[in-house]
Design a protein around this motif. Structure first.
Motif, PDB file in Angstrom:
ATOM      1  N   VAL A 101      34.774  57.148  28.292  1.00  0.00           N
ATOM      2  CA  VAL A 101      33.098  56.379  28.481  1.00  0.00           C
ATOM      3  C   VAL A 101      33.043  56.203  29.841  1.00  0.00           C
ATOM      4  CG1 VAL A 101      31.901  54.214  28.174  1.00  0.00           C
ATOM      5  CG2 VAL A 101      33.055  55.373  26.576  1.00  0.00           C
ATOM      6  N   LEU A 102      34.121  55.938  30.852  1.00  0.00           N
ATOM      7  CA  LEU A 102      34.063  55.566  32.235  1.00  0.00           C
ATOM      8  C   LEU A 102      33.795  56.900  32.993  1.00  0.00           C
ATOM      9  CD1 LEU A 102      34.184  53.941  34.872  1.00  0.00           C
ATOM     10  CD2 LEU A 102      36.834  54.092  34.658  1.00  0.00           C
ATOM     11  N   ALA A 103      34.485  58.119  32.469  1.00  0.00           N
ATOM     12  CA  ALA A 103      34.238  59.250  33.265  1.00  0.00           C
ATOM     13  C   ALA A 103      33.014  59.829  32.934  1.00  0.00           C
ATOM     14  CB  ALA A 103      35.505  60.138  32.582  1.00  0.00           C
ATOM     15  N   PHE A 104      32.357  59.448  31.668  1.00  0.00           N
ATOM     16  CA  PHE A 104      30.876  60.216  31.544  1.00  0.00           C
ATOM     17  C   PHE A 104      29.879  59.394  32.294  1.00  0.00           C
ATOM     18  CE2 PHE A 104      27.097  60.381  29.005  1.00  0.00           C
ATOM     19  CZ  PHE A 104      27.067  61.760  28.905  1.00  0.00           C
ATOM     20  N   LEU A 133      33.822  47.883  41.139  1.00  0.00           N
ATOM     21  CA  LEU A 133      33.469  46.699  40.160  1.00  0.00           C
ATOM     22  C   LEU A 133      32.990  47.137  38.815  1.00  0.00           C
ATOM     23  CD1 LEU A 133      33.441  43.502  39.483  1.00  0.00           C
ATOM     24  CD2 LEU A 133      31.347  43.551  40.472  1.00  0.00           C
ATOM     25  N   ILE A 134      31.843  47.956  38.821  1.00  0.00           N
ATOM     26  CA  ILE A 134      31.091  48.148  37.468  1.00  0.00           C
ATOM     27  C   ILE A 134      31.937  48.996  36.819  1.00  0.00           C
ATOM     28  CG2 ILE A 134      29.193  49.370  36.617  1.00  0.00           C
ATOM     29  CD1 ILE A 134      27.776  48.200  39.585  1.00  0.00           C
ATOM     30  N   ALA A 135      32.653  50.125  37.432  1.00  0.00           N
ATOM     31  CA  ALA A 135      33.530  51.017  36.686  1.00  0.00           C
ATOM     32  C   ALA A 135      34.742  50.187  36.113  1.00  0.00           C
ATOM     33  CB  ALA A 135      34.321  52.074  37.821  1.00  0.00           C
ATOM     34  N   VAL A 136      35.368  49.185  36.636  1.00  0.00           N
ATOM     35  CA  VAL A 136      36.306  48.692  36.053  1.00  0.00           C
ATOM     36  C   VAL A 136      35.798  47.818  34.820  1.00  0.00           C
ATOM     37  CG1 VAL A 136      38.338  46.938  36.582  1.00  0.00           C
ATOM     38  CG2 VAL A 136      38.028  48.515  38.152  1.00  0.00           C
ATOM     39  N   LEU A 137      34.824  47.160  34.980  1.00  0.00           N
ATOM     40  CA  LEU A 137      33.983  46.104  34.117  1.00  0.00           C
ATOM     41  C   LEU A 137      33.873  46.981  32.796  1.00  0.00           C
ATOM     42  CD1 LEU A 137      33.573  43.364  34.263  1.00  0.00           C
ATOM     43  CD2 LEU A 137      31.127  43.738  34.657  1.00  0.00           C
ATOM     44  N   LEU A 138      33.018  48.210  33.023  1.00  0.00           N
ATOM     45  CA  LEU A 138      32.911  49.117  31.901  1.00  0.00           C
ATOM     46  C   LEU A 138      34.004  49.406  31.172  1.00  0.00           C
ATOM     47  CD1 LEU A 138      30.610  50.724  30.612  1.00  0.00           C
ATOM     48  CD2 LEU A 138      31.227  52.693  31.925  1.00  0.00           C
ATOM     49  N   HIS A 139      35.064  49.938  31.909  1.00  0.00           N
ATOM     50  CA  HIS A 139      36.290  50.481  31.220  1.00  0.00           C
ATOM     51  C   HIS A 139      37.067  49.325  30.420  1.00  0.00           C
ATOM     52  CE1 HIS A 139      40.787  51.116  30.936  1.00  0.00           C
ATOM     53  NE2 HIS A 139      40.480  52.203  30.918  1.00  0.00           N
ATOM     54  N   HIS A 140      37.072  48.327  30.927  1.00  0.00           N
ATOM     55  CA  HIS A 140      38.012  46.979  30.326  1.00  0.00           C
ATOM     56  C   HIS A 140      37.111  46.385  29.163  1.00  0.00           C
ATOM     57  CE1 HIS A 140      40.459  47.615  33.498  1.00  0.00           C
ATOM     58  NE2 HIS A 140      41.091  46.568  33.445  1.00  0.00           N
ATOM     59  N   ILE A 193      37.165  38.357  23.651  1.00  0.00           N
ATOM     60  CA  ILE A 193      37.246  39.746  24.368  1.00  0.00           C
ATOM     61  C   ILE A 193      36.567  39.527  25.655  1.00  0.00           C
ATOM     62  CG2 ILE A 193      35.675  41.489  24.158  1.00  0.00           C
ATOM     63  CD1 ILE A 193      35.739  41.519  21.216  1.00  0.00           C
ATOM     64  N   LEU A 194      35.731  38.516  25.969  1.00  0.00           N
ATOM     65  CA  LEU A 194      34.661  38.313  27.251  1.00  0.00           C
ATOM     66  C   LEU A 194      36.250  37.755  28.282  1.00  0.00           C
ATOM     67  CD1 LEU A 194      31.571  36.581  27.001  1.00  0.00           C
ATOM     68  CD2 LEU A 194      32.245  38.870  27.697  1.00  0.00           C
ATOM     69  N   TRP A 195      36.902  36.652  27.684  1.00  0.00           N
ATOM     70  CA  TRP A 195      37.955  36.369  28.693  1.00  0.00           C
ATOM     71  C   TRP A 195      38.904  37.146  28.987  1.00  0.00           C
ATOM     72  CZ3 TRP A 195      38.832  32.711  31.880  1.00  0.00           C
ATOM     73  CH2 TRP A 195      40.216  32.018  31.892  1.00  0.00           C
ATOM     74  N   ARG A 196      39.247  37.951  28.147  1.00  0.00           N
ATOM     75  CA  ARG A 196      40.289  39.049  28.393  1.00  0.00           C
ATOM     76  C   ARG A 196      39.925  40.127  29.590  1.00  0.00           C
ATOM     77  NH1 ARG A 196      44.776  40.438  24.121  1.00  0.00           N
ATOM     78  NH2 ARG A 196      45.409  38.287  23.344  1.00  0.00           N
ATOM     79  N   THR A 197      38.567  40.491  29.065  1.00  0.00           N
ATOM     80  CA  THR A 197      37.926  41.194  30.037  1.00  0.00           C
ATOM     81  C   THR A 197      37.658  40.834  31.460  1.00  0.00           C
ATOM     82  OG1 THR A 197      36.617  41.961  27.917  1.00  0.00           O
ATOM     83  CG2 THR A 197      35.834  43.021  30.252  1.00  0.00           C
ATOM     84  N   LEU A 198      37.398  39.598  31.669  1.00  0.00           N
ATOM     85  CA  LEU A 198      36.966  38.917  32.755  1.00  0.00           C
ATOM     86  C   LEU A 198      38.454  39.037  33.807  1.00  0.00           C
ATOM     87  CD1 LEU A 198      34.095  38.128  32.881  1.00  0.00           C
ATOM     88  CD2 LEU A 198      34.912  35.601  33.399  1.00  0.00           C
ATOM     89  N   LEU A 199      39.371  38.288  32.782  1.00  0.00           N
ATOM     90  CA  LEU A 199      40.913  38.231  33.685  1.00  0.00           C
ATOM     91  C   LEU A 199      41.269  39.468  33.936  1.00  0.00           C
ATOM     92  CD1 LEU A 199      42.648  35.114  31.721  1.00  0.00           C
ATOM     93  CD2 LEU A 199      41.841  35.331  34.140  1.00  0.00           C
ATOM     94  N   SER A 200      41.300  40.356  33.344  1.00  0.00           N
ATOM     95  CA  SER A 200      42.017  41.781  33.556  1.00  0.00           C
ATOM     96  C   SER A 200      41.120  42.408  34.641  1.00  0.00           C
ATOM     97  CB  SER A 200      41.956  42.536  32.212  1.00  0.00           C
ATOM     98  OG  SER A 200      43.086  42.806  31.679  1.00  0.00           O
TER      99      SER A 200
END
Lengths: 275, 168
Positions: free
Chosen positions: B80-83, B117-124, B141-148
């Motif tokens: 998804v990130l690559a696309f 930032l957007i790339a990492v956020l999308l992937h996570h 999910i939100l919490w983990r995404t944010l921290l990671s």
């Protein structure tokens, strides 16, 4: 025809993306839905070999705790040995012929995982050593998981810290059965559900594996009751259990084979249609 | 076989190895792991072969899945990130993307920061959504995404700015 080829050519990137996306989504959904359906697992020679190498180094950091644990277990086993009524009997004759229901295979965890909802471990022994899917895995402190998939040299284990895992367990004192699950919140705690309300449970009671499971022998320690919740909707207890095992630090484990498991399952399947 | 191709293969292997040996064992707070291996997708040449990027990211994710026993979660997230990478480029860099003059691993600028930032956020987001796969764990999910994301972002910048200057 020309148009179709043109279309494919123009959208080749998009089509490739969709194709790969469908593949990966299928793999994802399969791994979530079915029991033992992973095509992609760390029980193959490449990934297993890499983890074996990594573990060779990492092992040294845990030597002290592992040694303590093994020494403690040795002391306990020696105590059993010296306290048996007749010390002359050689250990090979301890179990009468025909009663060897349980076989134990020694193994080692080379990859541990506890930070996702569906955790799997990797062991450094596989079908070559006699490990088959659906064997139980324990260590000296208690239950660890169930073998999910094996290759020649490696095996993956569904940890009890896996939201898909469901293991028959009971309260040692009162013999009331329940199912052991994990709510993916804390690695030190698991939950026992479906315990009937008439069971007398108290904080500190020991939870062990139940005899209904054909994977684990009865009375393998799991943990101690930490908190008791009453499920208002179903009239069952939900019990929070503090695990005996530190699932973040696993080393030597034992894989347990119930020799008569096949016989039991076959018998149960033959019985079912008549119910 | 030009040097960019070789460089990409080199990156693929090194990032994957680093991820497995080092970053998967961090377990900050017990469950937060950074995923700087997606730097491979982020740093892929802007005007590089898109089909190649898709296939490579899929393989990268699949390799991660094999090591982590996670089905196809990483493969999907990487794909998804690559696309969507070109769209994120367009969003972050605006018109200059059209002229293909963007270099990601260059001096720090708000555009580069927002792109990563957007790339990492999308992937996570995709990763944790699929990994947890249950709607009653929404806040989890939100919490983990944010921290990671914070963790990965930090590591990405550290890696980029530690390694890049020596190459020029």
């Amino acid at each position: 025809m020309q148009q179709i080829i043109n279309f494919i050519f123009k959208n080749s990137i998009r089509l490739l993306f969709l194709l790969l996306l469908i593949t990966s989504l299928t793999l994802t959904i399969q791994s979530h839905s079915y029991h033992r359906s992973q095509f992609v697992s760390s029980a193959n020679d490449v990934t297993g070999g890499v983890y074996q190498r990594i573990n060779n180094v990492k092992e040294y950091f845990h030597l002290r705790t592992q040694n303590d644990e093994l020494a403690k277990e040795n002391a306990y086993l020696k105590q059993l040995l010296y306290n048996k009524p007749d010390t002359v009997i050689a250990s090979t004759e301890l179990i009468p012929r025909g009663y060897e229901d349980i076989k134990v295979i020694q193994s080692k965890v080379i990859k541990n995982s506890f930070n996702v909802p569906e955790n799997y471990l990797t062991l450094n022994s596989g079908s070559k050593d006699g490990i088959k899917p659906d064997m139980g895995v324990v260590n000296s402190l208690g239950i660890v998981g169930i073998v999910e998939k094996t290759s020649k040299n490696f095996a993956t284990v569904q940890s009890i810290l896996n939201v898909k895992s469901q293991i028959n367990a009971k309260i040692k004192k009162s013999n009331h059965f329940g199912s052991l699950i994990w709510n993916a919140k804390n690695v030190g705690y698991a939950q026992l559900i479906d315990v009937p309300r008439l069971a007398s449970v108290r904080k500190g009671d020991t939870i062990v594996t139940g005899g209904r499971s054909v994977i684990f022998p009865e009375n393998i320690p799991i943990g101690k009751i930490d908190k008791i919740f009453i499920d208002k909707a179903t009239n069952y207890y939900t019990i929070n259990i503090r695990l005996f095992n530190d699932m973040t630090n696993l080393g030597h484990v034992y894989v347990i084979e119930n020799v008569k498991r096949k016989e039991i399952i076959k018998l149960e399947e033959e019985t079912k249609p008549d119910e | 076989m030009n040097s960019t191709f070789l460089l990409n293969i080199f990156r693929f292997v090194i990032l994957l190895a680093l991820q497995i040996v080092l970053f998967n064992n961090i377990n900050f707070l017990g469950f937060v792991n950074p995923f700087p291996y997606i730097l491979f997708i982020i740093l892929y040449p802007v005007n590089g072969n898109r089909a190649g990027l898709l296939a490579a990211s899929f393989l990268l994710g699949l390799a991660m899945d094999m090591f982590l026993n996670s089905g196809g979660v990483h493969a999907t997230a990487c794909l998804v990130l690559a696309f969507f990478r070109p769209s994120i480029f367009k969003f972050a860099f605006g018109i200059s993307y059209e002229y293909q003059t963007v270099k990601i691993a260059d001096k720090f600028s708000p555009e580069r920061f927002s792109f990563i930032l957007i790339a990492v956020l999308l992937h996570h987001m995709v990763l944790y959504l699929l990994e947890i796969f249950r709607f009653n764990f929404f806040w989890e999910i939100l919490w983990r995404t944010l921290l990671s994301t914070t963790f990965t972002l930090l590591l990405c910048f550290i890696i980029i700015y530690l390694i890049k200057p020596s190459k020029r």
